[in-house]
Write a protein that holds these residues in place. Sequence first.
Motif, PDB file in Angstrom:
ATOM      1  N   THR A   1      62.532 -58.978  36.327  1.00 44.64           N
ATOM      2  CA  THR A   1      63.189 -58.265  37.369  1.00 44.64           C
ATOM      3  C   THR A   1      64.226 -57.320  36.957  1.00 44.64           C
ATOM      4  O   THR A   1      64.855 -57.465  35.803  1.00 44.64           O
ATOM      5  CB  THR A   1      63.911 -59.273  38.377  1.00 44.64           C
ATOM      6  N   GLU A   2      64.434 -56.080  37.343  1.00 43.10           N
ATOM      7  CA  GLU A   2      65.381 -55.245  36.998  1.00 43.10           C
ATOM      8  C   GLU A   2      66.171 -54.455  38.087  1.00 43.10           C
ATOM      9  O   GLU A   2      65.467 -54.323  39.018  1.00 43.10           O
ATOM     10  CB  GLU A   2      64.613 -53.886  36.257  1.00 43.10           C
ATOM     11  N   ASN A   3      67.221 -54.780  38.230  1.00 41.08           N
ATOM     12  CA  ASN A   3      68.194 -54.291  39.146  1.00 41.08           C
ATOM     13  C   ASN A   3      69.039 -53.276  38.816  1.00 41.08           C
ATOM     14  O   ASN A   3      70.047 -53.693  37.920  1.00 41.08           O
ATOM     15  CB  ASN A   3      69.163 -55.561  39.756  1.00 41.08           C
ATOM     16  N   ILE A   4      69.203 -52.055  39.204  1.00 44.51           N
ATOM     17  CA  ILE A   4      69.632 -50.867  38.770  1.00 44.51           C
ATOM     18  C   ILE A   4      70.533 -50.324  40.038  1.00 44.51           C
ATOM     19  O   ILE A   4      69.818 -49.833  41.000  1.00 44.51           O
ATOM     20  CB  ILE A   4      69.040 -49.705  38.119  1.00 44.51           C
ATOM     21  N   ASN A   5      71.837 -50.218  40.066  1.00 48.93           N
ATOM     22  CA  ASN A   5      72.611 -49.456  40.928  1.00 48.93           C
ATOM     23  C   ASN A   5      72.562 -50.005  42.402  1.00 48.93           C
ATOM     24  O   ASN A   5      72.436 -49.471  43.446  1.00 48.93           O
ATOM     25  CB  ASN A   5      72.470 -47.976  40.993  1.00 48.93           C
ATOM     26  N   GLY A   6      72.149 -51.234  42.506  1.00 50.48           N
ATOM     27  CA  GLY A   6      71.993 -52.047  43.911  1.00 50.48           C
ATOM     28  C   GLY A   6      70.512 -51.956  44.325  1.00 50.48           C
ATOM     29  O   GLY A   6      69.984 -52.305  45.330  1.00 50.48           O
ATOM     30  N   VAL A   7      69.639 -51.316  43.613  1.00 49.04           N
ATOM     31  CA  VAL A   7      68.002 -51.207  43.687  1.00 49.04           C
ATOM     32  C   VAL A   7      67.437 -52.166  42.716  1.00 49.04           C
ATOM     33  O   VAL A   7      67.549 -52.207  41.541  1.00 49.04           O
ATOM     34  CB  VAL A   7      67.684 -49.793  43.705  1.00 49.04           C
ATOM     35  N   THR A   8      66.319 -52.750  43.351  1.00 56.56           N
ATOM     36  CA  THR A   8      65.288 -53.580  42.464  1.00 56.56           C
ATOM     37  C   THR A   8      64.395 -52.720  42.053  1.00 56.56           C
ATOM     38  O   THR A   8      63.493 -52.278  42.725  1.00 56.56           O
ATOM     39  CB  THR A   8      64.809 -54.859  43.043  1.00 56.56           C
ATOM     40  N   THR A   9      64.610 -52.076  40.706  1.00 56.25           N
ATOM     41  CA  THR A   9      63.516 -50.869  40.474  1.00 56.25           C
ATOM     42  C   THR A   9      62.221 -51.581  39.785  1.00 56.25           C
ATOM     43  O   THR A   9      61.249 -50.932  40.117  1.00 56.25           O
ATOM     44  CB  THR A   9      64.140 -50.121  39.317  1.00 56.25           C
ATOM     45  N   TYR A  10      62.244 -52.830  39.245  1.00 56.31           N
ATOM     46  CA  TYR A  10      61.098 -53.472  39.047  1.00 56.31           C
ATOM     47  C   TYR A  10      61.258 -54.949  39.268  1.00 56.31           C
ATOM     48  O   TYR A  10      62.064 -55.674  39.132  1.00 56.31           O
ATOM     49  CB  TYR A  10      60.778 -53.157  37.694  1.00 56.31           C
ATOM     50  N   GLN A  11      60.048 -55.539  39.747  1.00 54.33           N
ATOM     51  CA  GLN A  11      59.801 -57.077  39.796  1.00 54.33           C
ATOM     52  C   GLN A  11      58.437 -57.475  39.816  1.00 54.33           C
ATOM     53  O   GLN A  11      57.542 -56.925  40.236  1.00 54.33           O
ATOM     54  CB  GLN A  11      60.267 -57.412  41.207  1.00 54.33           C
ATOM     55  N   SER A  12      58.012 -58.392  38.955  1.00 52.44           N
ATOM     56  CA  SER A  12      56.650 -58.770  38.756  1.00 52.44           C
ATOM     57  C   SER A  12      56.697 -60.309  38.153  1.00 52.44           C
ATOM     58  O   SER A  12      57.597 -60.801  37.809  1.00 52.44           O
ATOM     59  CB  SER A  12      56.070 -57.870  37.685  1.00 52.44           C
ATOM     60  N   GLN A  13      55.474 -60.759  38.393  1.00 49.46           N
ATOM     61  CA  GLN A  13      55.127 -62.250  37.783  1.00 49.46           C
ATOM     62  C   GLN A  13      54.018 -62.024  36.737  1.00 49.46           C
ATOM     63  O   GLN A  13      53.101 -61.159  36.698  1.00 49.46           O
ATOM     64  CB  GLN A  13      54.529 -62.927  39.151  1.00 49.46           C
ATOM     65  N   ASP A  14      53.964 -63.318  35.890  1.00 53.71           N
ATOM     66  CA  ASP A  14      53.193 -63.492  34.846  1.00 53.71           C
ATOM     67  C   ASP A  14      52.780 -62.240  34.129  1.00 53.71           C
ATOM     68  O   ASP A  14      51.484 -61.608  33.723  1.00 53.71           O
ATOM     69  CB  ASP A  14      51.759 -63.785  35.649  1.00 53.71           C
TER      70      ASP A  14
END
Length: 271
Positions: free
Chosen positions: A84-97
């Motif tokens: 998970t990546e959170n940048i400036n209040g936005v979840t720019t990327y989220q993934s599983q496995d």
Amino acid sequence: MHAIRNSLSMKMLSTALVVATFGPGSAAYAQTQSVQFSSEADSDSGTATQTLLGLLPTTQTWGPDDQSETTNSGSNSEPAPSVTENINGVTTYQSQDDDNSTDAGSGADQANATSSSGSGSALGGLITWSNLSIQETCLPDGSIGDQIDCTVYESITNLDVNGKPATTAGSFAPGTSIPVSGNIPDTNCPLGTDSFSGNMVLDNSILDSGTEQGSDAEIAIQITGTATCYTADLVPLYTTGYNEQIGGPDIYYKGTYSLYVVRTWNDYNYY
């Protein structure tokens, strides 16, 4: 985590990219020269450049996430239950496995780089997928002395933009650009969302060749565009320019002679 929409109509993006390289030569020449490979693979990386009204822009970078690297020889694997990546209040990327793996052989052998994930999303769920996999393999040509052959396979299932299929079924070429627009959840914006407009490119490539050292970098999905945060009076408060690369296998070569990359590819299809 943003819920990933499960579509009953599965969309499969299949790619088989064949990279044929380099100028004239001979098998005998190949046997007397040396090519050494290294490889890298990662799940996600990017930049977000934000400009607040009246202030100079500021840039944040992230990644490469879940990176695997192999230099000259050996193998590595970097599995991750989630990224998970959170940048400036936005979840720019989220993934599983997620799983990124690389290997390389010593001397004139070959290299492999693979990046994959299960369900994932980018830009707060504006772009989603069920599975993503991209693999690159490079090795010297068996009969052409200064040629290296690289093959890339890519597949994506249930690729959606703003909750709808990214494109209709059919063939497309590497580097196909798809428009992307919609709202991005942003906890820093007074209205709670940004308005995004941009595009994503499927299987974008960055080639560096023509000398003794070079590389073939593949990007399964590259997203570029601008998000705008508005006030309650619909006045722009700030903008954020994104450049995000998802699924990135890279293979680097080092030889004792100049190598030139020439690309051919098979059909790329959605199913």
